[in-house]
Design an enzyme around this catalytic site. Structure first.
Site, PDB file in Angstrom:
ATOM      1  N   SER A 126     -28.540  -7.840 -27.948  1.00 50.31           N
ATOM      2  CA  SER A 126     -28.803  -8.510 -26.672  1.00 50.31           C
ATOM      3  C   SER A 126     -29.220  -9.950 -26.887  1.00 50.31           C
ATOM      4  O   SER A 126     -29.846 -10.290 -27.891  1.00 50.31           O
ATOM      5  CB  SER A 126     -29.936  -7.750 -25.941  1.00 50.31           C
ATOM      6  N   TYR A 151     -38.985  -3.953 -26.100  1.00 54.16           N
ATOM      7  CA  TYR A 151     -37.521  -3.712 -26.018  1.00 54.16           C
ATOM      8  C   TYR A 151     -36.787  -4.787 -26.832  1.00 54.16           C
ATOM      9  O   TYR A 151     -35.983  -4.471 -27.703  1.00 54.16           O
ATOM     10  CB  TYR A 151     -37.028  -3.728 -24.567  1.00 54.16           C
ATOM     11  N   LYS A 155     -34.428  -4.720 -30.591  1.00 54.68           N
ATOM     12  CA  LYS A 155     -33.097  -5.289 -30.858  1.00 54.68           C
ATOM     13  C   LYS A 155     -33.159  -6.203 -32.086  1.00 54.68           C
ATOM     14  O   LYS A 155     -32.275  -6.199 -32.941  1.00 54.68           O
ATOM     15  CB  LYS A 155     -32.576  -6.060 -29.640  1.00 54.68           C
ATOM     16  N   TYR A 179     -25.205  -9.104 -26.040  1.00 55.06           N
ATOM     17  CA  TYR A 179     -24.764  -9.209 -24.637  1.00 55.06           C
ATOM     18  C   TYR A 179     -25.639 -10.203 -23.895  1.00 55.06           C
ATOM     19  O   TYR A 179     -26.863 -10.212 -24.076  1.00 55.06           O
ATOM     20  CB  TYR A 179     -24.930  -7.886 -23.900  1.00 55.06           C
TER      21      TYR A 179
END
Ligand code: WQD
Length: 341
Positions: A126, A151, A155, A179
């Site tokens: 991400s 979170y 990643k 992303y």
């Protein structure tokens, strides 16, 4: 047919990727624990592609279940690993749930993938790893900033686990895809985003407001140093994003990767503000969206949009759908699931 495992394959990005894989001729097996998805998504995928993917309900935190799965499916040629918890706010309240679910599962997956004859692994990363990048657009060589949430940290740590594993095992070939902001739904309106409870993300909140499930949208801050005062993001259509995963997998299958750990940003390269996103929705829906300005949201970066040069020129993929296309498909999907004409 080449068999591919898609973990989290009944989720938002996972389901759209399964559709593209099946339409490209791959045999797909999905693992999903259904903690943040519905088994009905399988029907949507089947309706679109005319083929039901294999499906196994497995909790990837159960190491022995992961090992047993790979015992049964030793002919897998590639893994696309979406399965993870992804709610930024929830990760702040429940960090250990996020570290366990996002990292233990990654480790168990990698240990099994290493034992396959063909070890190709695509990792769902991400743009959150960049934090508030200093310069726009953001390139893959932008510095990784301290994560704003557990979170985001999962990643960052996930990419480091993969980097170190690829350094130790040259036969493991991986691509991490960072992303930007995935939005929209499949044109058929047979699959789309299914947020559970009050949507945290902008676009599902917009469509639920238009569907009168929410009274009005709160725009989190209009005093940012941007042209209209609202935050800027790179909103990428989920179907474009899904297609990028097929391109990345084929890059590994065809041995075209230049190293055994590559990283690509996946975005449109265009930044849009919250107000511009609202205007796009109003343009395609013909509806006026009720919204109000509210205080800034903790953890939001001011702006983030991708430099897509590497994805375009090295990976050989480019987003083709627009913000209006994404809003149109999101609204069509919302109307379908709410039975609104
Ligand atoms: C976009 C903009 C909000 C809701 C997150 C994760 C990221 C990825 C995508 C998983 C921001 C504003 C939002 C609302 C608003 N997820 N907004 N009112 O935060 O950019 O990215 O989701 O990989 O990792 O960080 O997406 O859609 O939540 O917010 O004004 O009700 O919309 O402030 O500026 P975000 P978002």
């Amino acid at each position: 047919m080449k068999k591919v495992l898609v973990t989290g394959g009944l989720g938002f990005i996972g389901s759209h990727t399964v559709v593209e894989l099946q339409q490209r001729g791959f045999e797909v097996v999905i693992i999903d624990d259904l903690s943040n998805s519905s088994i009905n998504v399988l029907d949507g995928i089947t309706a679109i592609t005319g083929k039901a993917p294999l499906f196994e309900k497995i909790d990837l935190k159960e190491k022995t279940d992961v090992e047993a799965f790979f015992e049964k499916h030793g002919d897998i040629m590639g893994v696309i690993h979406f399965a993870a918890s992804k709610a930024v706010g929830e990760s702040v309240e429940k960090p250990l749930l996020y570290y366990e679910n996002n990292l233990n599962t990654l480790i168990y997956m990698l240990k099994s993938v290493l034992k396959l004859d063909v070890s190709n692994f695509i990792f769902s990363s991400s743009c959150t790893v960049y934090g508030q990048a200093d310069t726009m657009p953001i390139t893959e060589s932008a510095p990784i900033k301290p994560a704003e949430s557990p979170y985001g940290n999962t990643k960052q740590i996930g990419e480091e686990i993969i980097r170190d594993t690829c350094r130790a095992y040259s036969h493991l070939n991986t691509i991490a895809l960072r992303y930007f902001n995935p939005i929209g739904a499949h044109a058929s309106a047979k699959i789309g985003e299914l947020p559970i409870g009050v949507p945290q993300n902008l676009v599902p909140f917009i469509t639920q407001t238009a569907a009168k499930l929410r009274k009005e949208l709160s725009v989190f801050g209009n005093d940012y140093p941007t042209p209209d005062g609202t935050c800027i993001r790179d909103y990428i259509h989920v179907v474009d994003l899904a297609k990028a995963h097929v391109v990345a997998l084929e890059r590994l299958l065809d041995g075209k990767n230049v190293s055994n750990f590559e990283i690509f940003n996946l975005g449109t390269g265009k930044g849009s503000s919250v107000l511009e996103a609202i205007q796009a929705f109003e343009r395609v829906s013909g509806k006026s969206l009720p919204y109000k300005f509210a205080p800034r949201r903790e953890g939001d970066v001011i702006q983030a949009y991708a430099d897509t040069t590497k994805a375009n020129e090295v990976l050989g993929w480019k987003a083709s759908l627009t913000l209006d296309d994404a809003m149109d498909s999101a609204w069509k999907w919302e109307r379908k699931i709410r039975n609104i004409g």
